[in-house]
Write a protein that holds these residues in place. Sequence first.
Motif, PDB file in Angstrom:
ATOM      1  N   ASP A 110       6.248 -76.638 -14.161  1.00  0.00           N
ATOM      2  CA  ASP A 110       7.373 -77.572 -14.133  1.00  0.00           C
ATOM      3  C   ASP A 110       8.717 -76.875 -14.288  1.00  0.00           C
ATOM      4  O   ASP A 110       9.733 -77.541 -14.521  1.00  0.00           O
ATOM      5  N   VAL A 111       8.738 -75.564 -14.174  1.00  0.00           N
ATOM      6  CA  VAL A 111       9.999 -74.821 -14.271  1.00  0.00           C
ATOM      7  C   VAL A 111      10.238 -74.023 -12.988  1.00  0.00           C
ATOM      8  O   VAL A 111      11.212 -74.242 -12.279  1.00  0.00           O
ATOM      9  N   THR A 112       9.312 -73.076 -12.673  1.00  0.00           N
ATOM     10  CA  THR A 112       9.435 -72.318 -11.430  1.00  0.00           C
ATOM     11  C   THR A 112       8.580 -72.912 -10.311  1.00  0.00           C
ATOM     12  O   THR A 112       8.660 -72.481  -9.164  1.00  0.00           O
ATOM     13  N   GLY A 113       7.742 -73.876 -10.665  1.00  0.00           N
ATOM     14  CA  GLY A 113       6.864 -74.491  -9.684  1.00  0.00           C
ATOM     15  C   GLY A 113       5.649 -75.050 -10.394  1.00  0.00           C
ATOM     16  O   GLY A 113       5.719 -75.427 -11.573  1.00  0.00           O
ATOM     17  N   TRP A 114       4.517 -75.081  -9.695  1.00  0.00           N
ATOM     18  CA  TRP A 114       3.312 -75.694 -10.247  1.00  0.00           C
ATOM     19  C   TRP A 114       2.102 -74.811  -9.953  1.00  0.00           C
ATOM     20  O   TRP A 114       2.001 -74.204  -8.885  1.00  0.00           O
ATOM     21  N   GLY A 115       1.179 -74.761 -10.913  1.00  0.00           N
ATOM     22  CA  GLY A 115      -0.011 -73.941 -10.759  1.00  0.00           C
ATOM     23  C   GLY A 115      -1.260 -74.782 -10.607  1.00  0.00           C
ATOM     24  O   GLY A 115      -1.382 -75.878 -11.173  1.00  0.00           O
ATOM     25  N   ILE A 116      -2.210 -74.268  -9.840  1.00  0.00           N
ATOM     26  CA  ILE A 116      -3.509 -74.899  -9.642  1.00  0.00           C
ATOM     27  C   ILE A 116      -4.575 -73.947 -10.173  1.00  0.00           C
ATOM     28  O   ILE A 116      -4.583 -72.767  -9.820  1.00  0.00           O
ATOM     29  N   GLY A 117      -5.456 -74.455 -11.030  1.00  0.00           N
ATOM     30  CA  GLY A 117      -6.560 -73.637 -11.511  1.00  0.00           C
ATOM     31  C   GLY A 117      -6.348 -73.037 -12.876  1.00  0.00           C
ATOM     32  O   GLY A 117      -7.005 -72.061 -13.232  1.00  0.00           O
ATOM     33  N   ALA A 118      -5.409 -73.588 -13.661  1.00  0.00           N
ATOM     34  CA  ALA A 118      -5.221 -73.075 -15.026  1.00  0.00           C
ATOM     35  C   ALA A 118      -6.492 -73.250 -15.846  1.00  0.00           C
ATOM     36  O   ALA A 118      -6.790 -72.471 -16.736  1.00  0.00           O
ATOM     37  N   SER A 119      -7.231 -74.292 -15.525  1.00  0.00           N
ATOM     38  CA  SER A 119      -8.533 -74.513 -16.172  1.00  0.00           C
ATOM     39  C   SER A 119      -9.417 -75.238 -15.176  1.00  0.00           C
ATOM     40  O   SER A 119      -8.931 -75.928 -14.275  1.00  0.00           O
ATOM     41  N   GLY A 120     -10.685 -75.084 -15.332  1.00  0.00           N
ATOM     42  CA  GLY A 120     -11.604 -75.766 -14.421  1.00  0.00           C
ATOM     43  C   GLY A 120     -12.023 -74.864 -13.271  1.00  0.00           C
ATOM     44  O   GLY A 120     -11.397 -73.856 -12.975  1.00  0.00           O
ATOM     45  N   PRO A 121     -13.095 -75.244 -12.583  1.00  0.00           N
ATOM     46  CA  PRO A 121     -13.670 -74.418 -11.514  1.00  0.00           C
ATOM     47  C   PRO A 121     -12.851 -74.475 -10.231  1.00  0.00           C
ATOM     48  O   PRO A 121     -12.126 -75.433  -9.971  1.00  0.00           O
ATOM     49  N   ALA A 122     -13.004 -73.420  -9.437  1.00  0.00           N
ATOM     50  CA  ALA A 122     -12.305 -73.368  -8.154  1.00  0.00           C
ATOM     51  C   ALA A 122     -12.759 -74.479  -7.220  1.00  0.00           C
ATOM     52  O   ALA A 122     -12.019 -74.893  -6.324  1.00  0.00           O
ATOM     53  N   SER A 123     -13.964 -74.988  -7.440  1.00  0.00           N
ATOM     54  CA  SER A 123     -14.478 -76.053  -6.576  1.00  0.00           C
ATOM     55  C   SER A 123     -13.668 -77.335  -6.700  1.00  0.00           C
ATOM     56  O   SER A 123     -13.762 -78.226  -5.860  1.00  0.00           O
ATOM     57  N   ASP A 124     -12.850 -77.434  -7.745  1.00  0.00           N
ATOM     58  CA  ASP A 124     -12.050 -78.642  -7.954  1.00  0.00           C
ATOM     59  C   ASP A 124     -10.588 -78.446  -7.533  1.00  0.00           C
ATOM     60  O   ASP A 124      -9.750 -79.305  -7.795  1.00  0.00           O
ATOM     61  N   HIS A 125     -10.284 -77.327  -6.883  1.00  0.00           N
ATOM     62  CA  HIS A 125      -8.898 -77.034  -6.531  1.00  0.00           C
ATOM     63  C   HIS A 125      -8.295 -78.065  -5.587  1.00  0.00           C
ATOM     64  O   HIS A 125      -7.090 -78.361  -5.672  1.00  0.00           O
ATOM     65  N   ALA A 126      -9.090 -78.624  -4.686  1.00  0.00           N
ATOM     66  CA  ALA A 126      -8.544 -79.627  -3.757  1.00  0.00           C
ATOM     67  C   ALA A 126      -8.058 -80.850  -4.525  1.00  0.00           C
ATOM     68  O   ALA A 126      -6.949 -81.353  -4.273  1.00  0.00           O
ATOM     69  N   ASN A 127      -8.861 -81.331  -5.479  1.00  0.00           N
ATOM     70  CA  ASN A 127      -8.438 -82.481  -6.282  1.00  0.00           C
ATOM     71  C   ASN A 127      -7.197 -82.162  -7.103  1.00  0.00           C
ATOM     72  O   ASN A 127      -6.288 -82.992  -7.242  1.00  0.00           O
TER      73      ASN A 127
END
Length: 563
Positions: free
Chosen positions: A494-511
């Motif tokens: 929420d400062v430089t942008g947004w991250g995907i995958g900080a926690s949880g499996p890669a299989s959930d990256h689309a959601n």
Amino acid sequence: MSTLDAFLARTRVAYFSMEIALRAEMHTYSGGLGVLAGDTARSCADLRLPVVFVTLASHEGYLRQEIAADGSQIDHPDPWRVADWATPLDAMVGVAVEGRTVWIRPWLYRLAAADGYEIPVLLLDTRLEHNDPRDRGLTDRLYGGDDAYRLGQEIVLGIGGERLLRALGFEVGIYHLNEGHAALLTAALLKRHPHPLEVPAEGQLRYDTEWVREHCVFTTHTPVEAGHDRFDYAMAMRLLGDFLPEDQLKPLAGEDRLNMTRLALNLSGYVNGVAERHAETARKMFPGYVVRAITNGVHAHSWVHPAFANLFQSLAADWAHEPEELVRADQLTDTELWSAHDAAKQDLIDTVARLGGVKLRMDLPILAFARRITGYKRPDLLFSDLARLRALNARHPFQLVIAGKAHPHDEPGKALVHALHAHLRELAGEIPGAFLPDYGLDLARVMVAGADVWLNTPQPPLEASGTSGMKAALNGVLNLSVLDGWWWEGWIEDVTGWGIGASGPASDHANELYDTLEHKVLPRYYQDRARWLGMMRASISKTAPRFNSQRMMRRYAAEAYLR
């Protein structure tokens, strides 16, 4: 040789790279590795570092991408005239390839900094009448041909490049290998330095490996196994002949196959990955080796849109030489920041209309994705659930711009190009979108500056660095990226942008991607413009000072070259 006199006295480092992006008209690059090498060269010129660059002429380029009516990629050669940009040098050296002498002539390209200071780039060329017709094409097609062709190219680059530097009079103290393609350079140095013992013990190498290690730096770029060149010894020894005995090569390059990465690791005293996370991955891939981390950076002046360059000039006159000064970007007003972004966005909209035949709107956010199109980069992740994508667009309309080439031999990658076009066609009329063909330097500059959001969705931990996101951040474009490569270091949620995958499996990256677009990215663009502008300021002020090639090269000079 007079054209080299000014360079010979001051040059002490040689940087070897199979590809380098010097300018759009010179088709000597394929993607990120070459673009990084080009930014490296530009920063060396800016900083007056004593470096000579060595690469191949690549007369036929990498590939010119045409898109067929059905969305399939059609590959074409991408020729260019070396003589239009470089000067032939009056020197030749020979290397043995499959028992034939292959002559190599260098061309000199003079890369100039803004203040006129120049550094030399040598383009190696075998397209000579002295050579057997089979060998004249070794410096034609970047990453073309079969394994024998590739190894022939690597003989020209590593062994031939080292011989040419000596023949031209360069006194090199450090050899920097940009990826393993030039690993035979280490073998060439090894051959010139016999073991200090007169009679080595049985089974001991007959060469001074420590001397070579003291003089070699190796940067590994890929966690993808297919990215590391390996050659069957039978074929390799047929091409190399008696250059080095097989029993002396195997302890250094692997017992089963000639592994160029392994050869470079064993004969380089300084080894690094190109991001903190990548170095961690490389240590796991190559246990027993010390792999440091120097995170890649981009040449700020080359990637900033002119409208932003004017703004930065008002903040700090020396920003191009000292990108660290862009920490002051948090002083930019909303009006001037948005005005500069509008200028960059209009350029992208005009380019999409010209190349893609699609008319985009200024008032809708543009999500952009531009990478080499291959499986692990997951360019189709955004299209995993078209129904959900449509629902997102119904609430918060957006636009898509995509670009990228698949390697000529990467059939799954080509299938992805076709699939991306199919998705865009299916969404046409609802979500405006375009796939822009033949992604290269010029198109990249427009895309990284004109987008509103920069997407990157690799399968971790396979992203080594990912410098396109850095270029976008320089222009105030917000990154929405899987947490891999450089983004793990540059990401502040929420400062430089947004991250995907900080926690949880890669299989959930689309959601996660859809959730982030639905609940954070798109609502903020439409409902909280003041905070969006604040993030744009942060994108520049918190990433540009760190992820630039000036800082990167100062680290190489201090930590790798002067060790």
